[in-house]
Design a protein around this motif. Structure first.
Motif, mmCIF file in Angstrom:
data_model
loop_
_atom_site.group_PDB
_atom_site.id
_atom_site.type_symbol
_atom_site.label_atom_id
_atom_site.label_comp_id
_atom_site.label_asym_id
_atom_site.label_seq_id
_atom_site.Cartn_x
_atom_site.Cartn_y
_atom_site.Cartn_z
ATOM 1 N N ALA A 19 0.828 -1.205 0.000
ATOM 2 C CA ALA A 19 0.000 0.000 0.000
ATOM 3 C C ALA A 19 0.864 1.257 0.000
ATOM 4 N N ASP A 20 1.981 1.191 -0.704
ATOM 5 C CA ASP A 20 2.944 2.285 -0.774
ATOM 6 C C ASP A 20 2.643 3.146 -1.991
ATOM 7 N N ARG A 21 2.230 4.390 -1.776
ATOM 8 C CA ARG A 21 1.985 5.341 -2.855
ATOM 9 C C ARG A 21 2.970 6.507 -2.798
ATOM 10 N N GLU A 22 4.097 6.296 -2.131
ATOM 11 C CA GLU A 22 5.098 7.356 -2.017
ATOM 12 C C GLU A 22 6.431 7.015 -2.662
ATOM 13 N N THR A 23 6.691 5.745 -2.927
ATOM 14 C CA THR A 23 7.910 5.376 -3.635
ATOM 15 C C THR A 23 7.969 6.123 -4.961
ATOM 16 N N HIS A 24 9.149 6.652 -5.287
ATOM 17 C CA HIS A 24 9.328 7.441 -6.513
ATOM 18 C C HIS A 24 10.344 6.768 -7.413
ATOM 19 N N VAL A 25 10.078 6.766 -8.729
ATOM 20 C CA VAL A 25 11.008 6.227 -9.712
ATOM 21 C C VAL A 25 11.338 7.301 -10.741
ATOM 22 N N THR A 26 12.626 7.504 -10.978
ATOM 23 C CA THR A 26 13.085 8.326 -12.096
ATOM 24 C C THR A 26 13.460 7.385 -13.232
ATOM 25 N N VAL A 27 12.771 7.530 -14.349
ATOM 26 C CA VAL A 27 13.049 6.710 -15.530
ATOM 27 C C VAL A 27 14.073 7.455 -16.377
ATOM 28 N N SER A 28 15.238 6.837 -16.563
ATOM 29 C CA SER A 28 16.334 7.488 -17.272
ATOM 30 C C SER A 28 16.720 6.678 -18.494
ATOM 31 N N ASP A 29 16.964 7.356 -19.613
ATOM 32 C CA ASP A 29 17.411 6.668 -20.826
ATOM 33 C C ASP A 29 18.159 7.675 -21.692
ATOM 34 N N ILE A 30 19.204 7.213 -22.362
ATOM 35 C CA ILE A 30 19.965 8.092 -23.244
ATOM 36 C C ILE A 30 19.216 8.367 -24.545
ATOM 37 N N ASN A 31 18.236 7.512 -24.848
ATOM 38 C CA ASN A 31 17.524 7.598 -26.116
ATOM 39 C C ASN A 31 16.155 8.251 -25.939
ATOM 40 N N PRO A 32 15.944 9.432 -26.490
ATOM 41 C CA PRO A 32 14.641 10.107 -26.331
ATOM 42 C C PRO A 32 13.470 9.307 -26.897
ATOM 43 N N ASP A 33 13.715 8.541 -27.967
ATOM 44 C CA ASP A 33 12.629 7.751 -28.556
ATOM 45 C C ASP A 33 12.155 6.664 -27.596
ATOM 46 N N MET A 34 13.112 6.014 -26.910
ATOM 47 C CA MET A 34 12.726 5.009 -25.919
ATOM 48 C C MET A 34 12.005 5.664 -24.747
ATOM 49 N N LEU A 35 12.460 6.828 -24.339
ATOM 50 C CA LEU A 35 11.819 7.517 -23.218
ATOM 51 C C LEU A 35 10.393 7.931 -23.585
ATOM 52 N N GLU A 36 10.182 8.319 -24.829
ATOM 53 C CA GLU A 36 8.825 8.653 -25.265
ATOM 54 C C GLU A 36 7.925 7.431 -25.235
ATOM 55 N N GLU A 37 8.495 6.256 -25.563
ATOM 56 C CA GLU A 37 7.717 5.024 -25.477
ATOM 57 C C GLU A 37 7.283 4.766 -24.038
ATOM 58 N N GLY A 38 8.196 5.009 -23.085
ATOM 59 C CA GLY A 38 7.845 4.852 -21.673
ATOM 60 C C GLY A 38 6.770 5.835 -21.241
ATOM 61 N N LYS A 39 6.880 7.060 -21.675
ATOM 62 C CA LYS A 39 5.863 8.062 -21.330
ATOM 63 C C LYS A 39 4.499 7.654 -21.878
ATOM 64 N N ARG A 40 4.505 7.123 -23.101
ATOM 65 C CA ARG A 40 3.240 6.693 -23.706
ATOM 66 C C ARG A 40 2.573 5.626 -22.838
ATOM 67 N N ARG A 41 3.376 4.697 -22.316
ATOM 68 C CA ARG A 41 2.821 3.633 -21.480
ATOM 69 C C ARG A 41 2.349 4.184 -20.134
ATOM 70 N N PHE A 42 3.126 5.077 -19.558
ATOM 71 C CA PHE A 42 2.743 5.633 -18.261
ATOM 72 C C PHE A 42 1.488 6.494 -18.355
ATOM 73 N N LYS A 43 1.251 7.090 -19.501
ATOM 74 C CA LYS A 43 0.037 7.898 -19.673
ATOM 75 C C LYS A 43 -1.218 7.056 -19.526
ATOM 76 N N GLN A 44 -1.096 5.745 -19.710
ATOM 77 C CA GLN A 44 -2.233 4.845 -19.574
ATOM 78 C C GLN A 44 -2.340 4.264 -18.162
ATOM 79 N N SER A 45 -1.488 4.747 -17.258
ATOM 80 C CA SER A 45 -1.464 4.209 -15.897
ATOM 81 C C SER A 45 -1.929 5.259 -14.890
ATOM 82 N N MET A 46 -2.100 4.801 -13.650
ATOM 83 C CA MET A 46 -2.518 5.705 -12.579
ATOM 84 C C MET A 46 -1.383 6.604 -12.104
#
Length: 296
Positions: A122-149
């Motif tokens: 029941a942890d809603r405070e843990t934080h993750v920084t998603v890091s990648d050298i490739n902007p295209d891969m990072l955009e793919e991650g953002k696209r997936r996270f946009k569909q999440s809570m």
């Protein structure tokens, strides 16, 4: 919050291994340190300064078919490996933590970390920084996270960053993860050195990567599959044989479990004993392996 209790088994084993001083590598880094003039890109020898752009091209090419790529490389079981990876780390078990997921542009590991902490503790405070050298891969991650809570919440952030020169302060994170990414970096020792720097004392380094199969028969079968089937699948399913050929070759060039575990220790991390179940955990007879270490 210290992450010592996140992988308590690793720490119990680590207590048996003598401490090592941090050893900074002589390999070339983005900061301009002198180093070798050439490095490997798969089986090719290339100028050290060009590998980063070559790898970026590969992952820009496969970003839209990332799941397809991983299915081909792992025979479809990469999801199970990622689940086991995060389950072993058990984020949230000691309270909220601050995580850095390097080469994590797809969001696969970051999402699992947040889900595990929420569903198990029941942890809603843990934080993750998603890091990648490739902007295209990072955009793919953002696209997936946009569909999440987690989208537009304080629990996740994104940063374009080079694993060999991270833009984060010393002693910033409780947990550092890198999944199927470290073999693509120009200098693995520099990546490990940066991981050590940004982790807090007691923080955990955790790497999931393709590795070396111990069983000779299975090793031969997997090698045949890798070099015969995977590039062909890339050609048929993604019209991109060259990228898949490089990825297969990068696995073949990656150090054996014992060698990589020694590199982690040389960077200053405390690990378990040098064997499966100690410094690393083999998955599927060593097709992949999980390596962990603790910053003292």
């Amino acid at each position: 919050m210290r992450t010592a209790s996140i992988i308590s088994r690793t720490q119990r084993l680590a207590s048996r291994v003598p401490s090592r001083a941090v050893i900074r590598s002589n390999h070339s880094t983005p900061s301009g340190k002198e180093g070798p003039q050439t490095t490997h890109f798969g089986f090719r020898t290339v100028p050290t300064g060009s590998k980063e752009s070559l790898v970026r091209e590969v992952f820009s090419s496969v970003a839209g078919n990332y799941d397809l790529m991983n299915d081909a490389m792992s025979m479809g079981v990469h999801r199970l490996w990622k689940n086991e990876f995060v389950s072993m780390l058990n984020p949230g078990s000691s309270g909220p933590i601050k995580c850095l997921d390097v080469a994590g542009g797809s969001g696969d590991i970051s999402m699992r970390i947040l889900d595990h902490a929420r569903e198990k503790f029941a942890d809603r405070e843990t934080h993750v920084t998603v890091s990648d050298i490739n902007p295209d891969m990072l955009e793919e991650g953002k696209r997936r996270f946009k569909q999440s809570m987690y989208w537009n919440t304080p629990q996740v952030g994104f940063e374009v960053a080079n694993a060999q020169a991270l833009p984060f302060a010393d002693n910033s994170f409780d947990l550092y993860t890198i999944s199927f990414g470290i073999r693509n970096c120009t200098s693995i020792p520099d990546v490990l050195s940066e991981a050590y720097r940004v982790l807090k004392p007691g923080g955990t380094f955790a790497c999931l990567e393709f590795s070396k199969v111990g069983n000779p028969v299975l090793a031969q079968l997997y090698e045949s599959y890798s070099f015969s089937v995977i590039p062909m699948m890339g050609s048929i399913l993604a019209s991109d044989r060259d990228s898949y050929q490089y990825l297969v070759e990068s696995i073949a060039r990656f150090p054996k479990q014992e060698e990589f575990a020694q590199m982690i220790q040389d960077a200053g991390f405390r690990t378990g004993v040098q064997r499966d179940g100690g410094a690393w955990t083999d998955l599927w007879q060593g097709i992949a392996a999980i390596h962990t270490g603790v910053k003292l």
